[in-house]
Design a protein around this motif. Structure first.
Motif, mmCIF file in Angstrom:
data_model
loop_
_atom_site.group_PDB
_atom_site.id
_atom_site.type_symbol
_atom_site.label_atom_id
_atom_site.label_comp_id
_atom_site.label_asym_id
_atom_site.label_seq_id
_atom_site.Cartn_x
_atom_site.Cartn_y
_atom_site.Cartn_z
ATOM 1 N N ARG A 170 0.840 -1.211 0.000
ATOM 2 C CA ARG A 170 0.000 0.000 0.000
ATOM 3 C C ARG A 170 0.873 1.258 0.000
ATOM 4 N NH1 ARG A 170 -4.295 0.820 4.755
ATOM 5 N NH2 ARG A 170 -2.373 1.195 5.914
ATOM 6 N N GLY A 171 1.985 1.214 0.744
ATOM 7 C CA GLY A 171 2.880 2.361 0.759
ATOM 8 C C GLY A 171 3.506 2.644 -0.591
ATOM 9 N N LEU A 172 3.637 1.604 -1.422
ATOM 10 C CA LEU A 172 4.239 1.751 -2.744
ATOM 11 C C LEU A 172 3.212 1.995 -3.848
ATOM 12 C CD1 LEU A 172 6.712 -1.278 -2.497
ATOM 13 C CD2 LEU A 172 7.404 1.121 -2.666
ATOM 14 N N ALA A 173 1.924 1.982 -3.499
ATOM 15 C CA ALA A 173 0.859 1.889 -4.504
ATOM 16 C C ALA A 173 0.920 2.962 -5.577
ATOM 17 C CB ALA A 173 -0.506 1.888 -3.821
ATOM 18 N N ALA A 174 1.119 4.215 -5.192
ATOM 19 C CA ALA A 174 1.105 5.311 -6.161
ATOM 20 C C ALA A 174 2.503 5.610 -6.707
ATOM 21 C CB ALA A 174 0.500 6.563 -5.522
ATOM 22 N N ASP A 175 3.436 4.670 -6.498
ATOM 23 C CA ASP A 175 4.818 4.807 -6.959
ATOM 24 C C ASP A 175 5.472 6.091 -6.453
ATOM 25 O OD1 ASP A 175 7.055 3.832 -8.244
ATOM 26 O OD2 ASP A 175 6.602 4.835 -10.140
ATOM 27 N N PRO A 176 5.405 6.345 -5.143
ATOM 28 C CA PRO A 176 5.984 7.579 -4.604
ATOM 29 C C PRO A 176 7.509 7.501 -4.573
ATOM 30 C CG PRO A 176 5.280 6.183 -2.805
ATOM 31 C CD PRO A 176 4.866 5.481 -4.073
ATOM 32 N N PRO A 177 8.193 8.635 -4.682
ATOM 33 C CA PRO A 177 9.652 8.613 -4.616
ATOM 34 C C PRO A 177 10.182 8.380 -3.204
ATOM 35 C CG PRO A 177 8.879 10.866 -4.829
ATOM 36 C CD PRO A 177 7.675 9.991 -4.974
ATOM 37 N N VAL A 178 9.343 8.684 -2.198
ATOM 38 C CA VAL A 178 9.765 8.603 -0.799
ATOM 39 C C VAL A 178 8.842 7.667 -0.031
ATOM 40 C CG1 VAL A 178 9.987 9.900 1.368
ATOM 41 C CG2 VAL A 178 10.792 10.905 -0.788
ATOM 42 N N ILE A 179 9.436 6.780 0.759
ATOM 43 C CA ILE A 179 8.690 5.887 1.642
ATOM 44 C C ILE A 179 9.150 6.143 3.075
ATOM 45 C CG2 ILE A 179 8.000 3.509 2.142
ATOM 46 C CD1 ILE A 179 7.380 4.216 -0.683
ATOM 47 N N LEU A 180 8.215 6.402 3.963
ATOM 48 C CA LEU A 180 8.512 6.553 5.384
ATOM 49 C C LEU A 180 8.024 5.306 6.110
ATOM 50 C CD1 LEU A 180 7.330 10.251 5.939
ATOM 51 C CD2 LEU A 180 9.582 9.431 5.178
ATOM 52 N N MET A 181 8.865 4.756 6.977
ATOM 53 C CA MET A 181 8.523 3.525 7.688
ATOM 54 C C MET A 181 8.790 3.729 9.180
ATOM 55 S SD MET A 181 10.192 0.742 5.021
ATOM 56 C CE MET A 181 8.886 -0.459 5.033
ATOM 57 N N ASP A 182 7.751 3.528 9.989
ATOM 58 C CA ASP A 182 7.868 3.734 11.431
ATOM 59 C C ASP A 182 7.760 2.393 12.147
ATOM 60 O OD1 ASP A 182 7.993 4.754 13.955
ATOM 61 O OD2 ASP A 182 6.129 5.890 13.853
ATOM 62 N N GLU A 183 8.909 1.882 12.595
ATOM 63 C CA GLU A 183 8.982 0.571 13.265
ATOM 64 C C GLU A 183 8.179 -0.479 12.486
ATOM 65 O OE1 GLU A 183 10.708 -0.272 15.863
ATOM 66 O OE2 GLU A 183 11.061 1.479 17.122
ATOM 67 N N PRO A 184 8.420 -0.634 11.187
ATOM 68 C CA PRO A 184 7.523 -1.452 10.366
ATOM 69 C C PRO A 184 7.506 -2.926 10.718
ATOM 70 C CG PRO A 184 9.507 -0.904 9.138
ATOM 71 C CD PRO A 184 9.548 -0.102 10.413
ATOM 72 N N PHE A 185 8.598 -3.442 11.286
ATOM 73 C CA PHE A 185 8.670 -4.880 11.529
ATOM 74 C C PHE A 185 8.733 -5.205 13.020
ATOM 75 C CE2 PHE A 185 11.360 -4.258 7.531
ATOM 76 C CZ PHE A 185 10.243 -4.257 6.711
ATOM 77 N N GLY A 186 8.298 -4.272 13.840
ATOM 78 C CA GLY A 186 8.449 -4.431 15.279
ATOM 79 C C GLY A 186 7.472 -5.382 15.933
ATOM 80 N N ALA A 187 6.360 -5.726 15.249
ATOM 81 C CA ALA A 187 5.298 -6.493 15.899
ATOM 82 C C ALA A 187 5.237 -7.944 15.435
ATOM 83 C CB ALA A 187 3.951 -5.815 15.655
ATOM 84 N N VAL A 188 6.306 -8.448 14.816
ATOM 85 C CA VAL A 188 6.280 -9.812 14.305
ATOM 86 C C VAL A 188 7.398 -10.630 14.947
ATOM 87 C CG1 VAL A 188 5.213 -9.203 12.096
ATOM 88 C CG2 VAL A 188 7.700 -9.127 12.322
#
Length: 402
Positions: A170-188
């Motif tokens: 979903r973060g990549l859906a509109a092909d944005p140049p910038v992706i911000l990730m806040d603790e993306p893998f912390g809950a697994v």
């Protein structure tokens, strides 16, 4: 006095970069009633096409700094530029449609299917239905989820790792140049976390976005980051450099303490799977005659085969005695693989769960490359450790002569 922290480090060729440079200039965030600023005079440049990790103790302002880039938190003062454009020139909503945002757990809408979750921003941007559908399928494939199986599922039908993959899509859906990730893998769990990290490295190798990621885990920062920003309280930069430099030459005692006393071991963990020789082994295709695969394996002195699908993705690693029926079928067990950019420590961890004493290595789009063995990894790490000991001895000798 404020210092802008940059380095000359780059990752690979500049061709194919789809990311945009981010510059923060004297950025401040003050909250009413607080004596000190949450972030005070933060200045740094994040190069286009790189992963930059924000790491530091609780309360250092790393999440606040991240959220000011897409104006989820409005800066009190200072300037933030993306590809040379001041982020305040657009409305906050318009800006956020141009910046991917991925948070812990994926944050999916539970009443929407996977496809509808991914399609939210493209639909807001007015994409037609066929373009949206094609984009959704492409992205599910990119994050390792079969579109035909997952497109119409709801978040509750997915594992935590699968939900996080959809969140990345979903973060990549509109092909944005910038992706911000806040603790993306912390809950697994740790194994899923490693696989998601590997997936991100594989995606980044293909897309070359500018990714800014907040983590509390220095090992994750070392593994994923082209550069690491270590922040102290108030959003002050303690050090901003490549993982190699941060580990080898901590800027001060704060950085040294934060990185930890095992920094020598962490330096060894910078070594990647693609730095060692991979071994070929016998592969078989789903649907091919079982007898043919067994014959090839026995002729090569192998007791197992790696089963690939029609896109060269490894699906299983059965022993020959486990092959039943006239045709090779897709194995039911979940094969744990490592990406070629995984650390050797990750490879060793994966081997501990394998009965083969080795790990299957994949590249872009999870395609099979080869296998890495326990002996190969330990020999390489021993070589790196010997080199480190020699370098320390030379430095000590030089110091004594001085």
């Amino acid at each position: 006095m404020t210092t802008q922290h940059t380095t000359g480090h780059t990752t690979g060729q500049t061709t194919g970069i789809s990311g945009a440079e981010i510059r923060l200039e004297e950025v401040v965030k003050r909250y009413p009633g607080q004596k000190t600023a949450a972030v005070e005079s933060l200045s740094l440049t994040i190069p286009a096409g790189e992963i930059v990790m924000f790491v530091g103790p609780s309360g250092c302002g790393k999440t606040t700094s991240l959220k000011m880039i897409n104006r989820l938190i409005e800066p009190t003062s200072g300037t933030i530029l993306i590809d040379g454009e001041d982020v305040r020139k657009s409305s906050a909503d318009e800006l956020r449609r141009k910046i991917g945002y991925v948070i812990q757990g994926g944050s999916l809408f539970p009443h929407m299917t996977v496809a509808k979750n991914i399609a939210i921003v493209p639909k807001m941007l007015g994409w037609d239905a066929s373009r949206v559908k094609g984009r959704v399928d492409d992205l599910l494939d990119l994050v390792g989820l079969d579109p035909s199986r997952y497109r119409d599922r709801y978040p509750r039908e997915l594992s935590g790792g699968q939900q996080q993959r959809v969140g990345v899509a979903r973060g990549l859906a509109a092909d944005p140049p910038v992706i911000l990730m806040d603790e993306p893998f912390g809950a697994v769990d740790p194994i899923t976390r490693q696989r998601l990290q590997d997936e991100l490295l594989s995606i980044q190798r293909e897309l070359r976005k500018t990714i800014v990621c907040v983590t509390h885990d220095i090992d994750e920062a070392i593994k994923l980051g082209d550069r690491i920003v270590i922040l102290r309280e108030g959003g002050h930069i303690a050090q901003y450099d490549t993982p190699e430099v941060v580990l080898a030459s901590p800027a001060d005692d704060f950085v040294s303490d934060f990185v930890g006393s095992g920094s020598t071991l962490k330096q060894l963990s910078l070594a990647r799977v693609n730095e060692v020789d991979l071994r070929e082994t016998v592969t078989a295709r789903i649907g091919e005659p079982t007898a043919d695969a067994v014959q090839r394996a026995e002729a090569a002195g192998e007791r197992s085969v790696i089963v690939l699908d029609d896109r060269d993705r490894p699906r299983g690693w059965p022993w020959l005695r486990q092959l039943k029926g006239d045709r090779i079928v897709e194995p039911t067990e979940d094969l744990v693989t490592v990406d070629e950019r995984s650390t050797l420590n990750d490879a060793l961890d994966t081997m501990l769960t394998s009965s083969h004493g080795a790990a299957v290595v994949t590249g872009d789009r999870d395609r099979y490359i080869g296998i890495v063995t326990f002996d190969t990894v330990t020999d390489h790490m021993r070589l790196l450790e010997d080199r480190a000991v020699e370098e320390r001895a030379h430095e000590q000798a030089a110091g004594e002569r001085a």
